[in-house]
Structures are given as structure tokens and as C-alpha cells.
Design a protein around this motif. Structure first.
Motif, mmCIF file in Angstrom:
data_model
loop_
_atom_site.group_PDB
_atom_site.id
_atom_site.type_symbol
_atom_site.label_atom_id
_atom_site.label_comp_id
_atom_site.label_asym_id
_atom_site.label_seq_id
_atom_site.Cartn_x
_atom_site.Cartn_y
_atom_site.Cartn_z
ATOM 1 N N LEU A 157 0.851 -1.188 0.000
ATOM 2 C CA LEU A 157 0.000 0.000 0.000
ATOM 3 C C LEU A 157 0.885 1.236 0.000
ATOM 4 O O LEU A 157 1.905 1.290 0.698
ATOM 5 C CB LEU A 157 -0.917 0.036 1.227
ATOM 6 N N VAL A 158 0.475 2.232 -0.777
ATOM 7 C CA VAL A 158 1.161 3.514 -0.816
ATOM 8 C C VAL A 158 0.151 4.594 -0.468
ATOM 9 O O VAL A 158 -0.893 4.703 -1.129
ATOM 10 C CB VAL A 158 1.792 3.785 -2.195
ATOM 11 N N ASN A 159 0.453 5.346 0.578
ATOM 12 C CA ASN A 159 -0.436 6.411 1.055
ATOM 13 C C ASN A 159 -1.857 5.899 1.274
ATOM 14 O O ASN A 159 -2.840 6.480 0.819
ATOM 15 C CB ASN A 159 -0.407 7.598 0.096
ATOM 16 N N PHE A 160 -1.944 4.729 1.921
ATOM 17 C CA PHE A 160 -3.181 4.116 2.380
ATOM 18 C C PHE A 160 -4.067 3.599 1.238
ATOM 19 O O PHE A 160 -5.256 3.359 1.420
ATOM 20 C CB PHE A 160 -3.966 5.086 3.274
ATOM 21 N N THR A 161 -3.467 3.408 0.068
ATOM 22 C CA THR A 161 -4.183 2.829 -1.058
ATOM 23 C C THR A 161 -3.436 1.590 -1.531
ATOM 24 O O THR A 161 -2.227 1.660 -1.803
ATOM 25 C CB THR A 161 -4.298 3.834 -2.220
ATOM 26 N N GLU A 162 -4.156 0.465 -1.628
ATOM 27 C CA GLU A 162 -3.509 -0.766 -2.076
ATOM 28 C C GLU A 162 -3.085 -0.610 -3.527
ATOM 29 O O GLU A 162 -3.868 -0.181 -4.377
ATOM 30 C CB GLU A 162 -4.457 -1.944 -1.917
ATOM 31 N N SER A 222 -9.023 0.449 7.107
ATOM 32 C CA SER A 222 -9.590 1.334 8.131
ATOM 33 C C SER A 222 -8.729 1.348 9.391
ATOM 34 O O SER A 222 -8.598 2.386 10.048
ATOM 35 C CB SER A 222 -11.017 0.894 8.468
ATOM 36 N N GLU A 223 -8.124 0.205 9.733
ATOM 37 C CA GLU A 223 -7.265 0.165 10.908
ATOM 38 C C GLU A 223 -5.987 0.964 10.690
ATOM 39 O O GLU A 223 -5.533 1.691 11.583
ATOM 40 C CB GLU A 223 -6.926 -1.287 11.257
ATOM 41 N N SER A 235 -5.653 3.536 8.752
ATOM 42 C CA SER A 235 -6.048 4.943 8.782
ATOM 43 C C SER A 235 -6.349 5.401 10.200
ATOM 44 O O SER A 235 -5.987 6.514 10.607
ATOM 45 C CB SER A 235 -7.269 5.156 7.885
ATOM 46 N N PHE A 236 -7.005 4.531 10.974
ATOM 47 C CA PHE A 236 -7.369 4.878 12.352
ATOM 48 C C PHE A 236 -6.129 5.142 13.202
ATOM 49 O O PHE A 236 -6.032 6.158 13.889
ATOM 50 C CB PHE A 236 -8.189 3.743 12.951
ATOM 51 N N TYR A 237 -5.156 4.248 13.143
ATOM 52 C CA TYR A 237 -4.015 4.354 14.040
ATOM 53 C C TYR A 237 -2.973 5.355 13.577
ATOM 54 O O TYR A 237 -2.081 5.708 14.341
ATOM 55 C CB TYR A 237 -3.367 2.978 14.245
ATOM 56 N N ARG A 238 -3.087 5.850 12.355
ATOM 57 C CA ARG A 238 -2.115 6.860 11.956
ATOM 58 C C ARG A 238 -2.348 8.173 12.707
ATOM 59 O O ARG A 238 -1.451 8.990 12.823
ATOM 60 C CB ARG A 238 -2.186 7.123 10.452
ATOM 61 N N LYS A 239 -3.539 8.383 13.241
ATOM 62 C CA LYS A 239 -3.855 9.627 13.942
ATOM 63 C C LYS A 239 -4.082 9.426 15.431
ATOM 64 O O LYS A 239 -4.470 10.343 16.127
ATOM 65 C CB LYS A 239 -5.104 10.272 13.336
ATOM 66 N N ARG A 240 -3.854 8.207 15.908
ATOM 67 C CA ARG A 240 -4.172 7.945 17.302
ATOM 68 C C ARG A 240 -3.026 7.234 17.991
ATOM 69 O O ARG A 240 -2.189 6.612 17.367
ATOM 70 C CB ARG A 240 -5.448 7.097 17.403
ATOM 71 N N SER A 241 -3.010 7.351 19.328
ATOM 72 C CA SER A 241 -1.983 6.693 20.114
ATOM 73 C C SER A 241 -2.133 5.180 20.040
ATOM 74 O O SER A 241 -3.228 4.652 19.887
ATOM 75 C CB SER A 241 -2.111 7.133 21.570
ATOM 76 N N THR A 242 -1.004 4.488 20.170
ATOM 77 C CA THR A 242 -1.047 3.034 20.272
ATOM 78 C C THR A 242 -0.583 2.582 21.639
ATOM 79 O O THR A 242 -0.352 1.406 21.860
ATOM 80 C CB THR A 242 -0.136 2.385 19.215
ATOM 81 N N PHE A 243 -0.439 3.496 22.585
ATOM 82 C CA PHE A 243 0.204 3.153 23.841
ATOM 83 C C PHE A 243 -0.764 2.639 24.894
ATOM 84 O O PHE A 243 -0.364 2.016 25.848
ATOM 85 C CB PHE A 243 0.960 4.357 24.397
#
Length: 380
Positions: A241-246, A290-291, A293-301
């Protein structure tokens, strides 16, 4: 006047068995139910067991104020707390009308630190506490990238078994290449049976044994690109995937054997990456669009959905030669070779269109010039 128990702040709260507590005791007391003696003064502790009824025995003490100064009734105090989850920094300061009375200094939890979470005020068997002017903030952080010179810089990572790449997996990172002269390796095995790289035309390619995938479009030279590969073991589907597009996929992929260690920024033929990298993550599952995209803007900690499958997370913010530190509880490290170094990154400004990448994280910190990030006035 008769109360002599605890007051304080709970921070980095993830669950009842994963949080920090800065707590203040007035005087020495023996708790018969737990056979525990509590001493006066400030302490900073971490809970290590899900047993609220016996919490005094399950706290791991990180620091205790040697002065054993207890709080006094009918006195106003001001507190400030700094916590930088990524670096593990904790610092507590307490003031009275006479000035600074307690300063923990810079502390670092080296035993499985809790990487951020919720924040709240705390009291134990105390009444009539007056709280005022409570504030907290997460100031904009200075983001860092790891810079590779294209000559001899690379990072030695653990093998695929350690990173859990031998079944379903996802590898993702942000890369900002400088020019497309020759091969630009991203993540490769020393024998090149596994290699994710950018070719001289700016096309992203992946080799996994006999499978070779190619992106349909060129990467953007000099700009940040999000790059990901994922393998679903059940369907044997491998995709890039490149820039969230397969961009390309195969339905007959072999699984990665994972015996050898991996290179970041180098391949077998001594090609080296030139540019910057950020936010390298290894997942032990095939992450959906979707996952990702979701985690690119949110904490994983402190998100349980993330920590269950996140094997390693190298943010580059804590890259401290010669080690590249993993931000998960797994404690995986990379070893930096050459002159790869940290430098301020523009990823937060460009990849997220001005939005803070970790806007849900209570990543409490301050630099030398900023105000305390957590402060409270209280009268006991």
C-alpha cells in the motif's frame, strides 16, 4: 484535622492494573488489613497488580521524597506534574506559599513503563479537600525523524520470529526519500529473500521469495509517503500500500521464514537509503485499510486493540545512538550503524494536514520554557 491519609494524582491510567500514582501521606500509619506501613511524604508509584483491596502492597515505588514531609491541614498547595510517555520522563513539583517544597527531579521508569493514558485526581480516606485551578494540556511536540545519508547508515533490527512476521503481519512506515538514484532499501533481510525497496524509477517494490510486487505509481520524491505491506496467512494474500491505497497484491504468497535479522535502510548488495524515516510499526496481523487509517492519527500506547497485535513501534523520537528504542511493552531494540541521526521532522505538519497525530493521547510534557502541563491547587 484528624485525617492523615492520601491525596494525589493518578496518571497514565490504562486499567486497574496499569497506571501511575503520585500520592502524598501526612503521617506514618500501619494498615492492619494489608499489614502495610505507609510513611509520610510524597511518593510516585506504579500499580502492578489488579487487586484494589490490597493496593498498598501491589504498588511498585519509583521514588519517595527523602524529607518525609507530610501535608498540613488548612494549607494551600500548588502541584505540577510532567509526564512524557515516550521518553518515560516523570517529574513532580509541589509549592506552598513559601515556594518550592518538593521536587522529584527527572525520573525514569525502566521497568515496563506505562506509555500514556487517562488522568485524574485522587484521595484515599480524606474528606473536605478543596480543589481549584485544575488544568492539564498536551503542548505541541517537536517531532523527530531518523535521517539516513545514503552512504553507510542503517539499522539492524531483530529477526522475523522476534517481530512475529512468520504468520499474518503488517509492516508500515513513513518515508521521505531524497532522489531515486539506484535502489533505496527500506526493510530487507540480509539474503534479500525479503526486501521492501524503492527502485530507480521511484516505484515501490516488494520481494518475498518468488513473489515480486510493484506499486502502480511513483512515490513522491522529497515528500512524506506512507508505505505498508500486509500478509494474510489464511488467504495467502500479500499486498503493498502507498499512502493508504492498495497498489499491488498476490493471492499465492509464501509465509516469511523469519530466521535472519532485518536491515532498515540497507540491503545485501550494500545499497543504502537516503532520506528520512518515521513511525515504523510491526503488527502481528493483517491490518485493514480502516485500521491503518485509524491508528495513523491515534496513540497506540494504551489502546487494547492496538497493544494486542502491535509487536514493535519505533517512532524515531527516542532514537538515541546506538539504539533505536521500541515503544511497546515488548522492549525490542534496533542497533544504529553509521551516522544515522535524529532531526526535527515535518511529518506532523504535512501528513496530517495540520492535525495533531496523537490527539487522543495524554502525552503530558513540557519543554524548558513552557508552563507545567498538569497543575492543581488544593487545600487540605
Amino acid at each position: 484535622e484528624l485525617d492523615d491519609d492520601f491525596v494525589g494524582i493518578v496518571f497514565s491510567y490504562q486499567s486497574s492494573d496499569a497506571f501511575y500514582m503520585a500520592h502524598w501521606k501526612k503521617s506514618t500509619e500501619r494498615y492492619l488489613a494489608t499489614h502495610h506501613t505507609a510513611y509520610p511524604g510524597w511518593s510516585i508509584s506504579k500499580n502492578v497488580q489488579n487487586d484494589i483491596t490490597a493496593w498498598l502492597n501491589t504498588l511498585y515505588r519509583i521514588w519517595h521524597d527523602a524529607s518525609n514531609l507530610g501535608w498540613s491541614s488548612r494549607v494551600a498547595y500548588r502541584w505540577s506534574l510532567i509526564h512524557r510517555p515516550k521518553q518515560g520522563l516523570i517529574r513532580l513539583r509541589v509549592y506552598s506559599s513559601t515556594g518550592l517544597i518538593v521536587d522529584s527531579g527527572d525520573l525514569k521508569d525502566t521497568s515496563s513503563p506505562v506509555r500514556g493514558g487517562r488522568l485524574g485526581l485522587y484521595s484515599f480516606l480524606l474528606s473536605d479537600i478543596v480543589w481549584s485551578q485544575i488544568s492539564f494540556k498536551c503542548p505541541e511536540k517537536l517531532d523527530y525523524a531518523l535521517v539516513f545519508d545514503g552512504l553507510d547508515d542503517f539499522v539492524h533490527l531483530p529477526n522475523g520470529n522476534t517481530l512475529k512476521l512468520t504468520q499474518s503481519f503488517t509492516i508500515e512506515l513513513w518515508a521521505r526519500p531524497v532522489g531515486f538514484q539506484g535502489i533505496q532499501p527500506l526493510v530487507c533481510s540480509p539474503d534479500r529473500t525479503f526486501c521492501l525497496f524503492i527502485d530507480s524509477d521511484g516505484i515501490l517494490q516488494l520481494i518475498l521469495y518468488s513473489v515480486n510486487l510493484r506499486s502502480q505509481r511513483r512515490l513522491s520524491d522529497g515528500n512524506w509517503n506512507h508505505i505498508a505491506i500486509r500478509l494474510d496467512e489464511n488467504s495467502r494474500r500479500l499486498a503493498i500500500l502507498v499512502n493508504f491505497t492498495e497498489s499491488d497484491s498476490s493471492l499465492s504468497s509464501p509465509t516469511f521464514q523469519g530466521q535472519e535479522k532485518l536491515y532498515l535502510g540497507r540491503d545485501r548488495d550494500l545499497n543504502f537509503f537516503q532520506g528520512q524515516m518515521e513511525e515504523l510499526r510491526f503488527w502481528s496481523r493483517s491490518q485493514s485499510d480502516s485500521e491503518l487509517s485509524f491508528y495513523r492519527k491515534r496513540s497506540t500506547f494504551y489502546d487494547s486493540r492496538a497493544t494486542a497485535f502491535l509487536t514493535a513501534h519505533f517512532s524515531m523520537d527516542s532514537a538515541n545512538s546506538p539504539h533505536l528504542e521500541d515503544l511497546t511493552q515488548n522492549g525490542i531494540q534496533g542497533l544504529i550503524y553509521g551516522n544515522a541521526r535524529r532531526r526535527p521532522s515535518t511529518l506532523d505538519l504535512t501528513a496530517y494536514q495540520g492535525r495533531r497525530r496523537r490527539h487522543t493521547e495524554d502525552s503530558l510534557w513540557e519543554d524548558q520554557a513552557s508552563e507545567p502541563t498538569v497543575s492543581a491547587h488544593t487545600e487540605l
